[in-house]
Design a protein around this motif. Structure first.
Motif, mmCIF file in Angstrom:
data_model
loop_
_atom_site.group_PDB
_atom_site.id
_atom_site.type_symbol
_atom_site.label_atom_id
_atom_site.label_comp_id
_atom_site.label_asym_id
_atom_site.label_seq_id
_atom_site.Cartn_x
_atom_site.Cartn_y
_atom_site.Cartn_z
ATOM 1 N N GLU A 196 0.824 -1.212 0.000
ATOM 2 C CA GLU A 196 0.000 0.000 0.000
ATOM 3 C C GLU A 196 0.855 1.257 0.000
ATOM 4 O OE1 GLU A 196 -2.780 2.441 3.192
ATOM 5 O OE2 GLU A 196 -2.666 0.257 3.364
ATOM 6 N N ARG A 197 1.898 1.262 0.797
ATOM 7 C CA ARG A 197 2.700 2.461 0.957
ATOM 8 C C ARG A 197 3.767 2.631 -0.134
ATOM 9 N NH1 ARG A 197 0.887 6.316 2.699
ATOM 10 N NH2 ARG A 197 2.950 7.135 3.227
ATOM 11 N N ARG A 198 4.316 1.513 -0.621
ATOM 12 C CA ARG A 198 5.408 1.612 -1.601
ATOM 13 C C ARG A 198 4.920 1.494 -3.037
ATOM 14 N NH1 ARG A 198 9.304 4.258 -0.298
ATOM 15 N NH2 ARG A 198 10.634 3.175 -1.807
ATOM 16 N N GLY A 199 3.801 0.797 -3.241
ATOM 17 C CA GLY A 199 3.182 0.732 -4.549
ATOM 18 C C GLY A 199 4.103 0.249 -5.649
ATOM 19 N N GLU A 200 4.102 0.963 -6.775
ATOM 20 C CA GLU A 200 4.859 0.561 -7.953
ATOM 21 C C GLU A 200 6.364 0.742 -7.789
ATOM 22 O OE1 GLU A 200 3.272 2.659 -11.255
ATOM 23 O OE2 GLU A 200 1.372 1.529 -11.261
ATOM 24 N N ARG A 201 6.782 1.345 -6.692
ATOM 25 C CA ARG A 201 8.225 1.484 -6.474
ATOM 26 C C ARG A 201 8.876 0.148 -6.129
ATOM 27 N NH1 ARG A 201 7.862 6.564 -2.363
ATOM 28 N NH2 ARG A 201 5.974 5.406 -1.794
ATOM 29 N N LEU A 202 8.082 -0.826 -5.675
ATOM 30 C CA LEU A 202 8.616 -2.137 -5.301
ATOM 31 C C LEU A 202 8.996 -2.948 -6.531
ATOM 32 C CD1 LEU A 202 6.059 -3.183 -2.524
ATOM 33 C CD2 LEU A 202 8.424 -2.431 -2.160
ATOM 34 N N ALA A 203 10.100 -3.664 -6.418
ATOM 35 C CA ALA A 203 10.481 -4.591 -7.484
ATOM 36 C C ALA A 203 9.469 -5.731 -7.541
ATOM 37 C CB ALA A 203 11.882 -5.136 -7.220
ATOM 38 N N ASP A 204 9.278 -6.277 -8.711
ATOM 39 C CA ASP A 204 8.303 -7.349 -8.909
ATOM 40 C C ASP A 204 8.948 -8.689 -8.581
ATOM 41 O OD1 ASP A 204 6.111 -8.836 -9.555
ATOM 42 O OD2 ASP A 204 6.372 -8.670 -11.728
ATOM 43 N N GLU A 206 8.905 -11.836 -5.272
ATOM 44 C CA GLU A 206 8.461 -12.310 -3.960
ATOM 45 C C GLU A 206 9.607 -12.378 -2.964
ATOM 46 O OE1 GLU A 206 5.362 -12.856 -2.788
ATOM 47 O OE2 GLU A 206 4.773 -11.942 -4.681
ATOM 48 N N GLU A 207 10.833 -12.183 -3.453
ATOM 49 C CA GLU A 207 12.000 -12.154 -2.576
ATOM 50 C C GLU A 207 11.832 -11.114 -1.470
ATOM 51 O OE1 GLU A 207 16.860 -11.423 -3.029
ATOM 52 O OE2 GLU A 207 15.475 -10.856 -4.639
ATOM 53 N N LEU A 208 11.060 -10.075 -1.771
ATOM 54 C CA LEU A 208 10.870 -8.986 -0.821
ATOM 55 C C LEU A 208 10.247 -9.451 0.483
ATOM 56 C CD1 LEU A 208 9.417 -6.241 -3.182
ATOM 57 C CD2 LEU A 208 11.670 -6.240 -2.113
ATOM 58 N N PHE A 209 9.414 -10.480 0.416
ATOM 59 C CA PHE A 209 8.569 -10.825 1.558
ATOM 60 C C PHE A 209 8.963 -12.137 2.233
ATOM 61 C CE2 PHE A 209 5.891 -8.511 -1.616
ATOM 62 C CZ PHE A 209 5.966 -7.283 -0.975
ATOM 63 N N THR A 210 10.231 -12.503 2.084
ATOM 64 C CA THR A 210 10.722 -13.751 2.682
ATOM 65 C C THR A 210 11.263 -13.547 4.096
ATOM 66 O OG1 THR A 210 12.932 -13.411 1.747
ATOM 67 C CG2 THR A 210 11.337 -14.657 0.410
ATOM 68 N N GLY A 211 11.285 -12.308 4.560
ATOM 69 C CA GLY A 211 11.868 -12.024 5.869
ATOM 70 C C GLY A 211 13.345 -11.712 5.801
ATOM 71 N N ASP A 212 13.893 -11.638 4.586
ATOM 72 C CA ASP A 212 15.313 -11.331 4.427
ATOM 73 C C ASP A 212 15.563 -9.853 4.689
ATOM 74 O OD1 ASP A 212 17.961 -11.816 3.964
ATOM 75 O OD2 ASP A 212 17.670 -12.716 1.979
ATOM 76 N N VAL A 213 16.826 -9.519 4.885
ATOM 77 C CA VAL A 213 17.221 -8.132 5.148
ATOM 78 C C VAL A 213 18.354 -7.775 4.203
ATOM 79 C CG1 VAL A 213 18.880 -8.728 6.975
ATOM 80 C CG2 VAL A 213 17.811 -6.481 6.986
ATOM 81 N N TRP A 214 18.405 -6.501 3.757
ATOM 82 C CA TRP A 214 19.392 -6.076 2.763
ATOM 83 C C TRP A 214 20.072 -4.791 3.206
ATOM 84 C CZ3 TRP A 214 14.421 -7.646 1.550
ATOM 85 C CH2 TRP A 214 14.311 -8.847 0.828
ATOM 86 N N LEU A 215 21.265 -4.573 2.678
ATOM 87 C CA LEU A 215 21.948 -3.301 2.882
ATOM 88 C C LEU A 215 21.324 -2.231 1.990
ATOM 89 C CD1 LEU A 215 25.702 -4.401 3.108
ATOM 90 C CD2 LEU A 215 24.084 -3.956 4.980
ATOM 91 N N GLY A 216 21.666 -0.984 2.280
ATOM 92 C CA GLY A 216 20.988 0.150 1.666
ATOM 93 C C GLY A 216 20.884 0.117 0.155
ATOM 94 N N ALA A 217 21.997 -0.151 -0.551
ATOM 95 C CA ALA A 217 21.983 -0.109 -2.009
ATOM 96 C C ALA A 217 21.048 -1.167 -2.585
ATOM 97 C CB ALA A 217 23.403 -0.295 -2.553
#
Length: 283
Positions: A196-204, A206-217
């Motif tokens: 809802e908040r990030r919308g189309e800015r999110l990459a397409d 499912e890796e985003l929602f696995t609970g993983d964490v990433w560095l800034g870049a």
């Protein structure tokens, strides 16, 4: 000859005029584990009761150009995460045209990232750890401990599920299944909020929602943040004439008097739990 009073009056007027012309970027620090129970032995906690006054002060500034959220949190209680984020959006709705900017410091993970998503734009340092869009809970099992010391535990309930996940009893598969379902529901709410908040800015992906964490870049590449930068860099570029003002929370009267702190044993347990939350990110 100009009197001393005249010179002082003139000086006060100039200070007032300058202050009236100064734009403001109000900063709210959201540092610590997100929990409904603050601990005097921990290095900061976040909950709605603790940050409400700071948020209100930040959005109440005259000549407000932006509100900046300085976020450094490994997450914590989902309800408090939601309450604080919703309050930020409620206040922002009353200030149309005033953007809310989030700046991730060491960690903006799990509930910390939930808070960041309350902003219109999110920035991170290149070394910031961002994401962890998932749900976790933990505890200990003490099966057999009471028997070893000859202690008899007595628990009486009304309702067959009242004693789920009792740490002094063997773990039941049906209790674990119930907990997994609760986690799945919370995870779905978290994912929906991020989308809802990030919308189309999110990459397409499912890796985003696995609970993983990433560095800034990498977080920027995935669309979790809008860019790399810190508070002063972004503010000086976008609002070069604005003054950065930190909105401090108002401490309750009992806290100012040193009254109302939790018992030492409970405070120690809270501090250990919060230490574990930070240690998941090597901090």
């Amino acid at each position: 000859m100009t009197s001393v009073t005249d010179r002082l009056t003139s000086r006060i007027s100039r200070i007032g005029d300058r202050g009236d012309r100064t734009d403001v970027v109000a900063v709210v620090k959201l540092h610590g584990v997100i929990t409904p129970t603050p601990s005097p032995l921990a290095r900061g906690t976040i909950n709605l009761a603790g940050v409400e006054s700071a948020l209100t002060r930040a959005f109440d500034h005259d000549r407000l150009k932006a509100v900046a959220l300085l976020i450094n949190s490994p997450g914590g209680a989902p309800t408090q995460s939601g309450l604080v984020a919703e309050r930020i959006r409620q206040l922002a709705a009353k200030k149309p045209g005033v953007p809310v900017l989030a700046f991730c410091e060491d960690v903006a993970a799990s509930g910390g990232y939930w808070l960041a998503c309350a902003a219109d734009e999110i920035y991170a340092h290149r070394t910031s750890m961002v994401g962890s869009i998932g749900v976790i809970s933990g505890g200990f099992g003490f099966t057999g401990l009471l028997d070893r010391f000859g202690i008899e535990r007595r628990v009486h309930t009304a309702g067959e599920n009242k004693k789920r996940l009792d740490p002094f009893a063997p773990e039941k598969p049906e209790d674990v299944e119930w907990l997994k379902k609760m986690h799945a529901q919370l995870h779905e709410m978290f994912v929906d909020w991020v989308k809802e908040r990030r919308g189309e800015r999110l990459a397409d992906t499912e890796e985003l929602f696995t609970g993983d964490v990433w560095l800034g870049a990498k977080a920027a590449e995935l669309g979790l943040v809008d860019g790399i930068g810190n508070l002063r860099q972004v503010v000086e570029q976008r609002y070069p004439d604005a003054e950065i003002v930190v909105a401090e929370p108002k401490k309750p009267l009992l806290a100012r008097l040193g009254i109302g702190a939790p018992a030492a044993a409970q405070a120690l347990l809270d501090a250990v739990a919060q230490r574990v939350a930070w240690s998941r990110y090597g901090i």
